[in-house]
Design a protein around this motif. Structure first.
Motif, PDB file in Angstrom:
ATOM      1  N   LEU A 286       0.739  -1.224   0.161  1.00 47.27           N
ATOM      2  CA  LEU A 286       0.107   0.020  -0.003  1.00 47.27           C
ATOM      3  C   LEU A 286       0.843   1.391  -0.067  1.00 47.27           C
ATOM      4  O   LEU A 286       0.517   2.257  -0.686  1.00 47.27           O
ATOM      5  N   LEU A 287       2.048   1.270   0.738  1.00 53.12           N
ATOM      6  CA  LEU A 287       3.006   2.242   0.852  1.00 53.12           C
ATOM      7  C   LEU A 287       4.025   2.401  -0.389  1.00 53.12           C
ATOM      8  O   LEU A 287       4.598   3.444  -0.484  1.00 53.12           O
ATOM      9  N   GLY A 288       3.993   1.459  -1.429  1.00 53.17           N
ATOM     10  CA  GLY A 288       4.736   1.462  -2.503  1.00 53.17           C
ATOM     11  C   GLY A 288       6.339   1.097  -2.199  1.00 53.17           C
ATOM     12  O   GLY A 288       7.109   1.408  -2.615  1.00 53.17           O
ATOM     13  N   LEU A 289       6.427   0.250  -1.149  1.00 51.58           N
ATOM     14  CA  LEU A 289       7.934  -0.133  -0.692  1.00 51.58           C
ATOM     15  C   LEU A 289       7.989  -1.346  -1.338  1.00 51.58           C
ATOM     16  O   LEU A 289       7.298  -2.460  -1.923  1.00 51.58           O
ATOM     17  N   ARG A 290       9.282  -1.814  -1.611  1.00 48.60           N
ATOM     18  CA  ARG A 290       9.722  -2.982  -1.994  1.00 48.60           C
ATOM     19  C   ARG A 290      10.049  -3.831  -0.587  1.00 48.60           C
ATOM     20  O   ARG A 290      10.461  -3.561   0.407  1.00 48.60           O
ATOM     21  N   ALA A 291       9.386  -5.062  -0.722  1.00 45.21           N
ATOM     22  CA  ALA A 291       9.380  -6.010   0.588  1.00 45.21           C
ATOM     23  C   ALA A 291      10.355  -7.180   0.287  1.00 45.21           C
ATOM     24  O   ALA A 291       9.958  -7.966  -0.787  1.00 45.21           O
ATOM     25  N   LEU A 292      11.096  -7.637   1.061  1.00 42.73           N
ATOM     26  CA  LEU A 292      12.060  -8.860   1.089  1.00 42.73           C
ATOM     27  C   LEU A 292      11.382  -9.673   2.269  1.00 42.73           C
ATOM     28  O   LEU A 292      11.169  -8.839   3.251  1.00 42.73           O
ATOM     29  N   ILE A 293      11.152 -10.741   2.150  1.00 43.13           N
ATOM     30  CA  ILE A 293      10.690 -11.700   3.307  1.00 43.13           C
ATOM     31  C   ILE A 293      11.416 -12.945   3.599  1.00 43.13           C
ATOM     32  O   ILE A 293      11.843 -13.692   2.523  1.00 43.13           O
ATOM     33  N   THR A 294      11.624 -13.282   4.780  1.00 47.87           N
ATOM     34  CA  THR A 294      12.216 -14.713   5.115  1.00 47.87           C
ATOM     35  C   THR A 294      11.238 -15.571   5.650  1.00 47.87           C
ATOM     36  O   THR A 294      10.059 -15.196   6.054  1.00 47.87           O
ATOM     37  N   SER A 295      11.164 -17.091   5.590  1.00 49.61           N
ATOM     38  CA  SER A 295      10.405 -18.039   5.970  1.00 49.61           C
ATOM     39  C   SER A 295      11.179 -19.184   6.118  1.00 49.61           C
ATOM     40  O   SER A 295      12.166 -19.304   5.339  1.00 49.61           O
ATOM     41  N   SER A 296      10.404 -20.080   7.041  1.00 49.25           N
ATOM     42  CA  SER A 296      11.000 -21.400   7.060  1.00 49.25           C
ATOM     43  C   SER A 296      10.539 -22.321   5.998  1.00 49.25           C
ATOM     44  O   SER A 296      10.969 -23.566   5.910  1.00 49.25           O
ATOM     45  N   SER A 297       9.477 -21.838   5.363  1.00 51.48           N
ATOM     46  CA  SER A 297       8.646 -22.586   4.295  1.00 51.48           C
ATOM     47  C   SER A 297       8.781 -22.120   2.894  1.00 51.48           C
ATOM     48  O   SER A 297       8.421 -20.986   2.809  1.00 51.48           O
ATOM     49  N   ASP A 298       9.004 -22.964   1.844  1.00 51.85           N
ATOM     50  CA  ASP A 298       9.075 -22.495   0.276  1.00 51.85           C
ATOM     51  C   ASP A 298       7.555 -22.099   0.185  1.00 51.85           C
ATOM     52  O   ASP A 298       7.181 -21.302  -0.575  1.00 51.85           O
ATOM     53  N   GLU A 299       6.662 -23.035   0.715  1.00 55.03           N
ATOM     54  CA  GLU A 299       5.225 -22.824   0.304  1.00 55.03           C
ATOM     55  C   GLU A 299       4.548 -21.502   0.733  1.00 55.03           C
ATOM     56  O   GLU A 299       3.970 -20.569   0.035  1.00 55.03           O
ATOM     57  N   LYS A 300       5.147 -21.169   2.088  1.00 54.65           N
ATOM     58  CA  LYS A 300       4.665 -19.970   2.743  1.00 54.65           C
ATOM     59  C   LYS A 300       5.503 -18.529   1.843  1.00 54.65           C
ATOM     60  O   LYS A 300       4.760 -17.527   1.513  1.00 54.65           O
ATOM     61  N   LEU A 301       6.607 -18.961   1.297  1.00 53.30           N
ATOM     62  CA  LEU A 301       7.439 -17.964   0.547  1.00 53.30           C
ATOM     63  C   LEU A 301       6.471 -17.519  -0.730  1.00 53.30           C
ATOM     64  O   LEU A 301       6.300 -16.300  -1.186  1.00 53.30           O
ATOM     65  N   GLU A 302       5.992 -18.537  -1.393  1.00 56.39           N
ATOM     66  CA  GLU A 302       5.314 -18.715  -2.390  1.00 56.39           C
ATOM     67  C   GLU A 302       4.052 -17.667  -2.296  1.00 56.39           C
ATOM     68  O   GLU A 302       3.696 -16.979  -3.106  1.00 56.39           O
ATOM     69  N   ARG A 303       3.200 -17.761  -1.149  1.00 64.64           N
ATOM     70  CA  ARG A 303       2.139 -17.089  -0.540  1.00 64.64           C
ATOM     71  C   ARG A 303       2.683 -15.718  -0.474  1.00 64.64           C
ATOM     72  O   ARG A 303       1.847 -14.746  -0.920  1.00 64.64           O
ATOM     73  N   ALA A 304       3.559 -15.486   0.037  1.00 63.52           N
ATOM     74  CA  ALA A 304       4.143 -14.248   0.366  1.00 63.52           C
ATOM     75  C   ALA A 304       4.463 -13.342  -1.096  1.00 63.52           C
ATOM     76  O   ALA A 304       4.232 -12.176  -1.151  1.00 63.52           O
TER      77      ALA A 304
END
Ligand SMILES: NC(=O)c1ccc[n+]([C@@H]2O[C@H](COP(=O)([O-])OP(=O)(O)OC[C@H]3O[C@@H](n4cnc5c(N)ncnc54)[C@H](OP(=O)(O)O)[C@@H]3O)[C@@H](O)[C@H]2O)c1
Length: 337
Positions: free
Chosen positions: A182-200
């Protein structure tokens, strides 16, 4: 009315369904029929006696809930019956800096919280929610939503084009991911799960890092930012992630210290802080003014917080078990009729 209470001692086994007399709104108070509650990691710690072992019992847990105003006390002008509202996390923190008095007024400990059919709160302690949200979506905002907003906007002062690093796919991080879009930021994210990363990724994350596969994930963050590092880290891991966060942030950037999912007592190479002139900013949810600013942004953009699942009121302990198991993506809610 029915309510859940942590009764004679801490632990999930002591979370019991109870009856209390219906609260009545006193002067300046509003009576809310609660329609949904959302869980925060803090609520789990509170039930387990790990958040504040000195908390007086019985306690109605949970800081975050949304419901309909069904009655108002004498002199109330901020809301009317029929309004859809949330309680604010710290009932007396309206704006400005936190202080002891303001922080003594947090719901779900030390004050009774929202996991009840009816709750009476001071009119100053509620906000009207964005009209497009369901009850569950609205219930995600008081703690997780406001915390993410405080990190990105109130303290982070990020602007379109900036880059933020989010850790894991729990409640705070996923709302922060949505606010980042919503703010126009670029977001990087970590997770323990590739499936959750795909949802992110589907929610707009543009850099995905599996922290199980890459325990030294700051290298990946550097690669994804052309060596520069991110402008801000939403640090929910704590002790176990802080060093990687300090290696991920740009010179002069900010690490918002929020959580301790990976431990509370950190040993940190301080040179990473002073040699890069990094700003370490503690975050404790936020004030009502920030909540209202976030609601305007959410309404403007039609943002809908991600609900992992909703458990019926009668099964509330199951929601706490789900949170303890960490399988969720976004928020776990409890629905009331
Ligand atoms: N200071 C404040 O105002 C404030 C406000 C709200 C929350 N908090 C704190 O912030 C933290 C997060 O709260 P929450 O309600 O969002 O919790 P949550 O929904 O329970 O978050 C759980 C998720 O965190 C991720 N996680 C766990 N360990 C991790 C690690 N070592 N590195 C990266 N991610 C990790 C996991 O994501 P994956 O499954 O994707 O790996 C897990 O599913 C908690 O410590 C909470 O107490 C503080």
């Amino acid at each position: 009315m029915r309510t859940w209470e942590i009764q004679s001692g801490f632990g999930l086994a002591n979370l019991r369904l109870a009856e209390r007399p219906d609260p009545r709104p006193g002067p300046g108070q509003v009576l809310i029929r609660v329609r949904a509650v959302s869980l925060n990691y803090r609520d789990l710690l509170m039930v387990e006696g790990k958040y504040n072992p000195k908390q007086k019992l019985p306690l109605i847990p949970c800081s975050d809930g949304a419901g309909e105003v069904v009655a108002i006390g004498e002199g109330v002008t901020r809301v009317r019956p029929g309004d859809r509202v949330c309680g604010i996390f710290a009932q007396r923190w309206i704006a400005g800096e936190p202080d002891r008095e303001r922080l003594r007024s947090t719901l779900g400990g030390p004050l009774d919280g929202m996991l009840a059919e009816l709750v009476a709160l001071p009119e100053e302690g509620v906000v009207v929610v964005p009209p497009h949200l369901t009850w569950e979506e609205a219930a995600t905002l008081p703690c997780a939503g406001v915390t993410a907003w405080s990190a990105l906007v109130t303290h982070g002062r990020l602007t379109a084009g900036d880059t933020v690093l989010l850790q894991g796919t729990g409640g705070v991080s996923i709302i922060a991911l949505q606010l980042a879009q919503l703010l126009g930021l670029r977001a990087l994210i970590t997770s323990s799960s590739d499936e959750k990363l795909e949802r992110a990724r589907q929610l707009g994350a543009s850099g995905l890092i599996n922290y199980r596969q890459k325990p030294e994930w700051s290298g990946a963050v550097r690669d994804l930012t052309g060596g520069a590092g991110v402008d801000l880290v939403v640090e929910v891991g704590g002790a176990g992630t802080l060093e990687q966060s300090l290696r991920s942030v740009r010179m002069g950037g900010t690490v918002c210290l929020i959580g301790n999912l990976a431990g509370l007592m950190a040993q940190v190479p301080l040179a990473l802080v002073f040699m890069q002139q990094v700003r370490l900013q503690g975050i404790l949810v936020g004030h009502r003014e920030g909540f209202e600013a976030m609601n305007r942004a959410i309404a403007q953009h039609g943002m809908r917080p991600v609900i992992d699942r909703t458990v019926p009121f009668e099964d509330a302990p199951a929601a706490f078990e789900l949170m303890a198991a960490s399988g969720h993506f976004g928020k776990i809610c409890i629905g009331l009729p």
